[in-house]
Design a protein around this motif. Structure first.
Motif, PDB file in Angstrom:
ATOM      1  N   GLY A 116       1.110  -1.266  -0.081  1.00 15.46           N
ATOM      2  CA  GLY A 116      -0.018  -0.103   0.040  1.00 15.46           C
ATOM      3  C   GLY A 116       0.679   1.401  -0.138  1.00 15.46           C
ATOM      4  O   GLY A 116       1.856   1.446   0.799  1.00 15.46           O
ATOM      5  N   ASP A 117       0.504   2.252  -0.752  1.00 18.17           N
ATOM      6  CA  ASP A 117       1.043   3.476  -0.765  1.00 18.17           C
ATOM      7  C   ASP A 117       0.154   4.506   0.171  1.00 18.17           C
ATOM      8  O   ASP A 117       0.663   5.172   0.718  1.00 18.17           O
ATOM      9  N   PHE A 118      -1.231   4.070   0.242  1.00 23.64           N
ATOM     10  CA  PHE A 118      -2.192   4.662   1.154  1.00 23.64           C
ATOM     11  C   PHE A 118      -2.943   3.535   1.709  1.00 23.64           C
ATOM     12  O   PHE A 118      -3.330   2.581   1.401  1.00 23.64           O
ATOM     13  N   PHE A 119      -3.070   3.806   3.022  1.00 23.42           N
ATOM     14  CA  PHE A 119      -3.711   3.040   4.047  1.00 23.42           C
ATOM     15  C   PHE A 119      -5.154   3.524   4.339  1.00 23.42           C
ATOM     16  O   PHE A 119      -4.975   4.742   4.975  1.00 23.42           O
ATOM     17  N   LYS A 152       5.442   0.069   3.723  1.00 22.42           N
ATOM     18  CA  LYS A 152       6.150   0.747   2.719  1.00 22.42           C
ATOM     19  C   LYS A 152       6.668   2.111   2.991  1.00 22.42           C
ATOM     20  O   LYS A 152       5.905   2.869   3.706  1.00 22.42           O
ATOM     21  N   LYS A 153       7.934   2.223   2.954  1.00 25.57           N
ATOM     22  CA  LYS A 153       8.434   3.611   3.771  1.00 25.57           C
ATOM     23  C   LYS A 153       7.804   4.714   2.951  1.00 25.57           C
ATOM     24  O   LYS A 153       7.716   4.850   1.841  1.00 25.57           O
ATOM     25  N   VAL A 208      -8.230   2.219  16.785  1.00 29.14           N
ATOM     26  CA  VAL A 208      -7.752   1.241  15.790  1.00 29.14           C
ATOM     27  C   VAL A 208      -6.117   1.431  15.631  1.00 29.14           C
ATOM     28  O   VAL A 208      -5.730   0.668  15.087  1.00 29.14           O
ATOM     29  N   ILE A 209      -5.592   2.696  16.117  1.00 20.83           N
ATOM     30  CA  ILE A 209      -4.288   3.000  15.726  1.00 20.83           C
ATOM     31  C   ILE A 209      -3.610   3.480  17.166  1.00 20.83           C
ATOM     32  O   ILE A 209      -4.508   4.078  18.052  1.00 20.83           O
ATOM     33  N   ASP A 210      -2.551   2.861  17.348  1.00 20.76           N
ATOM     34  CA  ASP A 210      -1.633   3.209  18.300  1.00 20.76           C
ATOM     35  C   ASP A 210      -1.081   4.649  18.102  1.00 20.76           C
ATOM     36  O   ASP A 210      -0.239   4.784  17.251  1.00 20.76           O
ATOM     37  N   GLU A 211      -1.730   5.826  18.860  1.00 18.52           N
ATOM     38  CA  GLU A 211      -1.493   7.077  18.391  1.00 18.52           C
ATOM     39  C   GLU A 211       0.094   7.436  18.400  1.00 18.52           C
ATOM     40  O   GLU A 211       0.444   8.101  17.793  1.00 18.52           O
ATOM     41  N   ALA A 212       0.544   7.001  19.653  1.00 17.19           N
ATOM     42  CA  ALA A 212       1.958   7.351  19.989  1.00 17.19           C
ATOM     43  C   ALA A 212       3.089   6.675  18.862  1.00 17.19           C
ATOM     44  O   ALA A 212       3.735   6.989  18.437  1.00 17.19           O
ATOM     45  N   ALA A 213       2.405   5.560  18.580  1.00 22.16           N
ATOM     46  CA  ALA A 213       3.163   4.735  17.493  1.00 22.16           C
ATOM     47  C   ALA A 213       3.312   5.327  16.382  1.00 22.16           C
ATOM     48  O   ALA A 213       4.009   5.345  15.486  1.00 22.16           O
ATOM     49  N   LEU A 214       2.197   5.864  16.062  1.00 26.96           N
ATOM     50  CA  LEU A 214       1.723   6.493  14.531  1.00 26.96           C
ATOM     51  C   LEU A 214       2.695   7.752  14.729  1.00 26.96           C
ATOM     52  O   LEU A 214       3.472   8.136  13.650  1.00 26.96           O
ATOM     53  N   ALA A 215       3.148   8.510  15.759  1.00 26.24           N
ATOM     54  CA  ALA A 215       3.872   9.784  15.796  1.00 26.24           C
ATOM     55  C   ALA A 215       5.319   9.165  15.768  1.00 26.24           C
ATOM     56  O   ALA A 215       6.015  10.026  14.822  1.00 26.24           O
ATOM     57  N   ARG A 216       5.684   8.212  16.280  1.00 29.60           N
ATOM     58  CA  ARG A 216       6.957   7.462  16.046  1.00 29.60           C
ATOM     59  C   ARG A 216       7.419   7.291  15.044  1.00 29.60           C
ATOM     60  O   ARG A 216       8.393   7.639  13.966  1.00 29.60           O
ATOM     61  N   LEU A 236       5.702   8.680  12.033  1.00 19.86           N
ATOM     62  CA  LEU A 236       5.732   9.938  11.261  1.00 19.86           C
ATOM     63  C   LEU A 236       7.390  10.383  11.406  1.00 19.86           C
ATOM     64  O   LEU A 236       7.882  11.009  10.652  1.00 19.86           O
ATOM     65  N   ASP A 237       7.857  10.457  12.647  1.00 18.20           N
ATOM     66  CA  ASP A 237       8.958  10.988  13.098  1.00 18.20           C
ATOM     67  C   ASP A 237      10.107  10.391  12.378  1.00 18.20           C
ATOM     68  O   ASP A 237      11.019  10.763  11.671  1.00 18.20           O
ATOM     69  N   ALA A 238       9.840   8.991  12.092  1.00 17.67           N
ATOM     70  CA  ALA A 238      10.906   8.225  11.417  1.00 17.67           C
ATOM     71  C   ALA A 238      10.882   8.418   9.959  1.00 17.67           C
ATOM     72  O   ALA A 238      11.634   7.704   9.198  1.00 17.67           O
ATOM     73  N   GLY A 239       9.821   9.042   9.224  1.00 16.59           N
ATOM     74  CA  GLY A 239       9.483   9.139   7.864  1.00 16.59           C
ATOM     75  C   GLY A 239       8.939   7.702   7.270  1.00 16.59           C
ATOM     76  O   GLY A 239       8.866   7.481   6.169  1.00 16.59           O
ATOM     77  N   GLN A 240       8.634   6.913   8.450  1.00 15.60           N
ATOM     78  CA  GLN A 240       8.184   5.546   7.879  1.00 15.60           C
ATOM     79  C   GLN A 240       6.914   5.751   7.556  1.00 15.60           C
ATOM     80  O   GLN A 240       6.445   5.211   6.366  1.00 15.60           O
ATOM     81  N   VAL A 241       5.999   6.568   8.165  1.00 17.88           N
ATOM     82  CA  VAL A 241       4.762   7.116   7.633  1.00 17.88           C
ATOM     83  C   VAL A 241       5.112   8.607   7.193  1.00 17.88           C
ATOM     84  O   VAL A 241       5.575   9.392   8.014  1.00 17.88           O
ATOM     85  N   SER A 242       4.706   8.943   6.018  1.00 18.46           N
ATOM     86  CA  SER A 242       4.924  10.516   5.583  1.00 18.46           C
ATOM     87  C   SER A 242       3.703  11.445   5.736  1.00 18.46           C
ATOM     88  O   SER A 242       4.163  12.652   6.099  1.00 18.46           O
ATOM     89  N   GLN A 243       2.541  11.110   5.877  1.00 16.31           N
ATOM     90  CA  GLN A 243       1.419  11.772   6.327  1.00 16.31           C
ATOM     91  C   GLN A 243       0.227  10.864   6.873  1.00 16.31           C
ATOM     92  O   GLN A 243       0.165   9.684   6.482  1.00 16.31           O
ATOM     93  N   ALA A 244      -0.461  11.679   7.833  1.00 14.04           N
ATOM     94  CA  ALA A 244      -1.647  10.907   8.192  1.00 14.04           C
ATOM     95  C   ALA A 244      -3.004  12.087   8.056  1.00 14.04           C
ATOM     96  O   ALA A 244      -2.705  13.261   8.173  1.00 14.04           O
TER      97      ALA A 244
END
Ligand SMILES: NC(=O)c1ccc[n+]([C@@H]2O[C@H](COP(=O)([O-])OP(=O)(O)OC[C@H]3O[C@@H](n4cnc5c(N)ncnc54)[C@H](O)[C@@H]3O)[C@@H](O)[C@H]2O)c1
Ligand SMILES: O=C(O)[C@H](O)COP(=O)(O)O
Length: 579
Positions: free
Chosen positions: A232-235, A258-259, A271-279, A281-289
């Motif tokens: 996926g490029d978008f989830f 996918k990075k 359904v999302i661990d918000e702190a994990a999403l923030a991490r 995003l910080d790592a660039g693993q997720v580029s946007q939400a």
């Protein structure tokens, strides 16, 4: 010789049906607002005007928004139904505070994670939702967030409003040719899929319960979660919040995507661990939400890991908030709540089995029989608990007979006199289980054109107040419906024929001339009229059972005198409160 007088169950007779009202008893198996007066419906969040107008035709509407938990608890004690959206937390305390008055909770929307379903079921409160009316609105909001996020619409708008003309920072990403992974391929997920395909995206999906054929029909490939994560490029998340989906998107899952992928959530914040999403995003693993829903709503702004980030587009749970959807949701939920209050079984029931209208119609005449047999059988048990009972259906339908409604009504009869809980289709099985009662169901071949030719109930105990009801080590009763009236047709091993309503006097005797007259005389002395009498015997001069339907219950003294008549072995008076 035994003698027992069973008292009238005032609670039951207070809500009893009339003879002509018998037809509606099945309906009231599910919920029951007080007859004669309009039910009161508390609406605790803004509901479309069309729904409120409809509701006012059948109910007193108390539209009180923004109630504190204490205010809500006070109001539910005065309400037959409660209509909520996602902000009202309908907790166990709320159900308990209603003290049994609340019959229906209507969720004006899909997600019922704000309603304690276990508590609702235990309290016999039906929960209904509006599962379809906001699907398109939610899907459109998902697409709006997808586009807004990909083209930085919100950020660019905010920047311009700060007087900036910045054409470099907000360069977006194209959608066409990208892969959108839908997680939760239900109503909203599949509508998002259709729309994403229209935008030129390839759509894949993960849903452990979805049909691959349905997915294929709209050009979507269902695949395992890990494959979706890798491609996926978008989830776009569309699964309900359940114990199995809580924090499904966590550090481990973000590590597998996918990075630089992007994530949209219009399902539930949890359904999302918000702190994990923030991490991520910080790592660039997720580029946007792009997030419409939050673990806590409203979220705690201060120090929130996501709300203040420029790479996160935020909306305050607006997925269902279009004028059209809110009108439709209001109508859908008001329909469901009103139907439920009128006793109709709702197709939108969340915590009760669905009994289709045609099944309900054919079972209707047997509902009172089921409840009456349950009540009569339990009236015959002695002190102490029993654990096993069976319900026997004589039916030409064989194993195809849908027995849920009948079983629930047998259990209603068995349990209701011994618990303060209102027993209904919602909670009957649960309450029986809690009482340690195992219910076996047996289907026997029946005759005739009706769905049932008869029903029976056996309680596996010899501990009885009336030994004449025992057959092969169990209290055993059989009944059937004659011209719409439930009849007791067998007590223990004796055939009888007595309407299963009003007051019944059961007598076990040695068959001999003059006993019927002697019993009638004793009752006449107290000005008690016999409406039915039936004597079943094994043979002339042998053991027999006399079942008398009487217009009013005799005094304990009269029953005692009857039990002492020569030839009578035991007498038991019980009030079968069908009316
Ligand atoms: N943001 C809003 O305002 C808004 C509006 C409508 C719906 N919703 C939410 O969207 C969600 C979906 O709504 P719907 O009407 O499509 O419901 P739905 O029941 O039609 O679809 C949910 C799908 O999720 C699937 N699912 C269950 N467990 C899963 C798992 N572990 N992994 C992946 N999929 C799983 C189910 O099989 C089902 O197909 C609900 O949580 C609902 O509350 C939000
Ligand atoms: O589950 C839903 O139907 C949506 O989340 C809508 O919630 P709302 O009624 O609070 O807008």
């Amino acid at each position: 010789m035994q003698l027992h007088q069973l008292g009238r169950n005032a609670q039951l007779s207070a809500r009893g049906a009339t003879r002509s009202g018998r037809v509606s008893r099945a309906a009231r198996t599910v919920v029951r607002a007080d007859a004669g007066s309009k039910p009161t419906v508390l609406v605790s969040e803004k509901l479309g005007a069309a729904g409120i107008d409809m509701l006012k035709k059948t109910a007193n509407v108390d539209a009180s928004y923004g109630l504190s938990p204490e205010e809500l608890k006070a109001k539910v004690a005065l309400s037959d139904a409660l209509i909520v959206r996602s902000a009202t937390k309908v907790t166990r305390e709320v159900f308990e505070a209603s003290k049994g008055r609340l019959k229906v909770v209507g969720r004006a929307g899909v997600g019922i994670d704000n309603v304690d379903l276990v508590a609702a079921t235990e309290c016999g409160c039906l929960v209904v939702n509006a599962p379809t009316a906001n699907t398109i609105a939610a899907a459109e909001h998902g697409i709006a967030l997808l586009c807004a996020m990909a083209r930085n619409v919100a950020q660019a708008d905010a920047s311009m409003k700060m007087g900036k003309w910045d054409r470099n920072t907000y360069v977006g990403t194209s959608l066409t040719g990208k892969t959108v992974a839908i997680i939760g391929f239900g109503k909203v997920g599949s509508e998002v899929a259709r729309r994403a395909k229209g935008l030129g995206c390839k759509v894949i999906a993960y849903d452990p319960f979805a049909s691959a054929e349905m997915a294929k029909a709209i050009g979507v490939t269902l695949m395992p979660l890990d494959d979706c994560l890798a491609q996926g490029d978008f989830f776009s998340l569309h699964m309900p919040l359940l114990p199995t989906t809580k924090n499904l998107f966590n550090d481990e899952v973000f590590a597998k995507i996918k990075k630089g992928a992007r994530i949209i959530n219009v399902a539930r914040g949890g359904v999302i661990d918000e702190a994990a999403l923030a991490r991520a995003l910080d790592a660039g693993q997720v580029s946007q939400a792009a997030l419409d829903v939050w673990a806590d709503e409203p979220p705690k702004w201060e120090g929130h890991p996501l709300v203040n980030r420029p790479d996160v587009v935020c909306t305050p749970h607006l997925g269902a908030s279009t004028t059209e959807a809110q009108e439709d949701v209001a109508i859908e939920i008001v329909d469901a709540v009103v139907d439920a209050l009128m006793g109709k079984l709702s197709a939108n029931a969340v915590n009760a089995p669905m009994v289709p209208a045609e099944v309900l119609k054919e079972l209707q005449p047997f509902i009172a029989l089921a409840e009456g047999l349950g009540k009569a059988a339990v009236s015959l048990t002695g002190e102490g608990a029993f654990t096993d009972m069976s319900v026997i259906y004589q039916t030409p339908r064989g194993d195809d007979l849908d027995t849920r409604l009948l079983r629930a009504n047998v259990l209603k009869g068995v349990l209701e006199g011994t618990t303060t809980a209102m027993v209904n289709l919602v909670n009957a099985d649960l309450l029986a289980k809690k009482r340690g009662i195992n219910v076996a169901e047996v289907t026997e071949s029946g005759t005739g054109n009706d769905v049932l030719s008869g029903m029976g109930i056996k309680i596996q105990t010899t501990n009885t107040k009336f030994s004449g009801a025992l057959d092969k080590g169990a209290i055993s009763l059989q009944g059937s419906v004659r011209n719409g009236i439930p009849f007791l047709t067998r007590i223990g091993s004796f055939d009888v024929e007595v309407a299963l309503e009003g007051s019944l006097l059961l007598i076990r005797q040695i068959d001999q001339p003059g006993l019927v007259a002697a019993v009638a005389t004793k009752l006449a002395n107290e000005k008690i009229n016999i409406s039915f009498m039936s004597v079943g015997r094994t043979g002339a001069g042998q053991e027999a059972i006399m079942a008398c339907g009487i217009d009013s219950p005799p005094s304990a003294a009269t029953v005692s005198e009857i039990s002492k008549l020569n030839g009578i072995q035991e007498a038991l008076m019980f009030i079968e409160t069908q009316n």
